[in-house]
Design a protein around this motif. Structure first.
Motif, PDB file in Angstrom:
ATOM      1  N   LEU A   8       0.819  -1.189   0.045  1.00  0.00           N
ATOM      2  CA  LEU A   8       0.061  -0.158   0.148  1.00  0.00           C
ATOM      3  C   LEU A   8       0.843   1.253  -0.106  1.00  0.00           C
ATOM      4  O   LEU A   8       0.696   2.232  -0.810  1.00  0.00           O
ATOM      5  CB  LEU A   8      -0.902   0.123   1.350  1.00  0.00           C
ATOM      6  N   ASN A  15      -4.293   6.075  -3.388  1.00  0.00           N
ATOM      7  CA  ASN A  15      -5.007   6.434  -1.996  1.00  0.00           C
ATOM      8  C   ASN A  15      -6.484   6.531  -2.378  1.00  0.00           C
ATOM      9  O   ASN A  15      -7.390   6.311  -1.712  1.00  0.00           O
ATOM     10  CB  ASN A  15      -4.259   7.241  -1.329  1.00  0.00           C
ATOM     11  N   TYR A  18      -8.541   3.767  -3.101  1.00  0.00           N
ATOM     12  CA  TYR A  18      -8.722   3.035  -2.088  1.00  0.00           C
ATOM     13  C   TYR A  18      -9.911   3.657  -1.124  1.00  0.00           C
ATOM     14  O   TYR A  18     -10.993   2.822  -0.694  1.00  0.00           O
ATOM     15  CB  TYR A  18      -7.435   2.961  -1.045  1.00  0.00           C
ATOM     16  N   SER A 140      -9.530  -4.186  -0.822  1.00  0.00           N
ATOM     17  CA  SER A 140     -10.199  -2.934  -1.044  1.00  0.00           C
ATOM     18  C   SER A 140     -11.819  -3.243  -1.126  1.00  0.00           C
ATOM     19  O   SER A 140     -12.385  -2.238  -0.624  1.00  0.00           O
ATOM     20  CB  SER A 140      -9.511  -1.961  -2.117  1.00  0.00           C
TER      21      SER A 140
END
Length: 605
Positions: A8, A15, A18, A140
């Motif tokens: 990650l 991001n 996500y 996710s």
């Protein structure tokens, strides 16, 4: 968990994906939880108004049905939005990791490739990155949903009857612990299987790349046997792996079945006692069904996580390797064509210097010892020595492909250990003994060092290399596709294209590593004429396979056992009694032993 966090962190540019994916997962969970409550309300309404006639509870039931429909539609919408974002995120991640992997490979020193099979490198790219991206997408898309669903079921169950929540709380850690213990052993077998698959893939790639050699020597059956054996070994490993996994799965599911038996028994008993309404019972049964999915999904999440962890280990092992800092700059910046850097040395001044150079390949002994040599700008230097004596290795050091163990190599005043490889390689043109061509057109291969060269410049270089005539003989001429590694061309044709490539680059320093070895005598004369024109006024380093070529140079450097034996003009060395004088004598001999001795120097006479 550290490996997952590392992945990650390595893809933090994603991001925002996500965040949106997890937001969709939250909304998916909320809408999924709304459905059982709508059904509970409708069930209680039916029980309450049962026997009162058609119209009494109809409005209430319709509103609950509408609420259920809205929840399901929203659930479908958020599920698919999250799925779309997950697909895009996954491909972006795969692209990002793949480009970084390729960038890293291009920045690694050549010594890395001396130890790795090409196919293994390719297999590692496909396998590890695919496993990483697949897990992150699953993680996710489902993790937040599983977490929220689990927490919500526990809270709601506890509100209705605390023993239900306690039993559920027991399930999760025990089931997760059993799955983790199973995966520890599973991962060891997976590593063994991946190692066999990588080796098999490496061999596969190597055989396909050398298919002409395989067929010429009739080794198809042997290669198939090796490939089959490597893959067959994975069957035994998979058998052990699967037997253990499914045995443990029986224990996990048996434990799960017992606990859910107790949960459902409690719900039915409490309903029979009047503690729960029929609607409460229906709600709790649905919640228990929703709790099963997160629990059973744990095994798949852990399985995918273990694969991703194993894959990330292989990926980061490569990414952590020490790069050649000079090579990093070659993959950075804008993709623009640059002219060869002009040399500072004036004609006749020193341009290349090997100073007390000693070199050996990684893990091996020294193959070059105390090489001390100065080369002036514009000189033509021939290197002569027995096969494996270090001639090509010396040229590799000059190209900055390897660093000496001791001593230094200097080009135009720049120490190659600390210098600018882009500048160095812009100043050097090369023709290798084994012409290395890419799939694509003939024109693209000739213009490899100068992609923006005009078609006229490409053709002019081909004419000088005696390649224009056979190129125009193809149906598509310069636009003819030559196949991977030039398999559609003869050895002589490939070599002439390689010579044309060097002529078009027009670099001030030229390395000819047996550049005309694949040509017949007639073609060699024509190509040599073009090379002679190219070498005029340029510093040329030649590993030649004919004495006629050697005799035309300014100086000869002879190598014996990795050391410089003699340096001098052809006339001087012809009288010295050394290697060159020996070669001249062998050339005039008719004995088979002398002819074989001549070949040991890579000389054909």
């Amino acid at each position: 968990m550290k490996s997952i966090l590392r992945i990650l962190r390595a893809t933090k540019e994603l991001n925002r994906y996500y965040i949106f994916i997890m937001a969709c997962a939250v909304l998916t969970s909320v809408t999924a939880l709304a459905s059982p409550f709508a059904i509970k309300g409708a069930t209680d309404a039916v029980v309450q108004h049962s026997g009162e006639g058609w119209g009494r509870g109809l409005n209430v039931i319709i509103w609950f049905a509408v609420a259920y429909l809205v929840a399901q539609l929203l659930n479908t919408l958020f599920t698919n939005i999250g799925g779309y974002l997950g697909d895009v995120m996954s491909q972006r991640m795969r692209t990002m990791l793949s480009v970084r992997y390729f960038d890293k490979l291009l920045s690694l020193p050549l010594s890395y490739y001396d130890e790795e099979l090409t196919g293994t490198i390719v297999s590692r790219l496909n396998r590890t990155i695919m496993e990483i991206t697949r897990f992150i997408q699953m993680f996710s898309n489902t993790f937040a949903s599983l977490l929220i669903t689990t927490a919500s079921v526990l809270i709601i169950s506890g509100i209705y009857y605390w023993p239900l929540a306690v039993l559920l709380l027991i399930i999760f850690p025990v089931y997760f612990w059993l799955t983790s213990k199973t995966s520890e052993k599973w991962q060891v077998w997976e590593g063994e299987k991946n190692a066999d698959i990588d080796v098999a893939s490496g061999r596969f790639n190597e055989v396909i790349g050398q298919i002409r050699v395989v067929k010429s020597f009739g080794q198809e059956r042997r290669e198939l046997s090796i490939f089959r054996q490597l893959f067959h070994s994975t069957i035994g490993t998979t058998s052990q792996q699967s037997r253990y996994w499914h045995k443990m799965d029986v224990y996990r599911l048996a434990f799960l079945n017992i606990v859910f038996f107790l949960l459902y028994l409690l719900i039915f008993v409490r309903t029979l006692q009047g503690k729960f309404s029929i609607g409460d019972m229906v709600l709790l049964i649905q919640l228990m069904g929703m709790a099963v999915q997160p629990i059973t999904s744990l095994s798949w999440v852990v399985d995918a996580a273990q694969r991703a962890i194993a894959g990330s280990k292989d990926y980061f092992d490569v990414m952590e390797r020490e790069v050649d800092p000079r090579a990093v700059a070659l993959t950075q910046g804008e993709l623009t064509e640059k002219e060869p850097e002009p040399v500072k040395a004036e004609p006749g001044q020193e341009i290349i210097r090997f100073e007390n150079v000693t070199f050996g390949y990684e893990g091996e002994g020294d193959v070059l010892h105390d090489i001390d040599l100065s080369i002036r700008r514009g000189e033509k230097i021939a290197f002569v020595g027995e096969s494996g004596g270090g001639k090509s290795t010396l040229m590799s050091l000059l190209e900055g492909l390897y660093d000496p163990r001791s001593g230094s190599v200097t080009v135009d005043g720049m120490n190659l250990v600390e210098g600018n490889l882009q500048k160095l390689r812009s100043q050097i043109g090369m023709v290798f003994q084994d012409a290395s061509l890419f799939s694509g057109t003939i024109a693209e291969n000739i213009a490899y060092a100068r992609p923006n060269a005009t078609r006229e410049e490409v053709r002019e270089a081909a004419i000088k290399a005696n390649a224009d005539q056979f190129i125009r003989g193809f149906a598509d001429g310069y636009d003819s596709l030559i196949g991977e590694r030039g398999l559609k061309l003869s050895g002589g044709q490939k070599q002439r294209i390689a010579v044309a490539r060097a002529i078009l680059k027009d670099a001030p320093i030229l390395i000819l590593d047996e550049a005309t070895s694949a040509l017949d005598t007639k073609a060699e004369r024509a190509v040599q004429k073009g090379l002679d024109e190219l070498m005029a006024g340029r510093t040329s380093l030649i590993i030649a396979h004919r004495l006629s070529t050697i005799s035309a140079v300014d100086r000869i450097v002879t190598l014996r056992d990795g050391r410089i034996d003699e340096v001098g003009t052809p006339a001087e060395l012809a009288r010295s009694g050394g290697i060159y004088a020996e070669l001249l004598g062998l050339q005039n001999s008719s004995s088979k032993a002398d002819k074989n001795r001549l070949k040991s120097y890579d000389i054909v006479g």
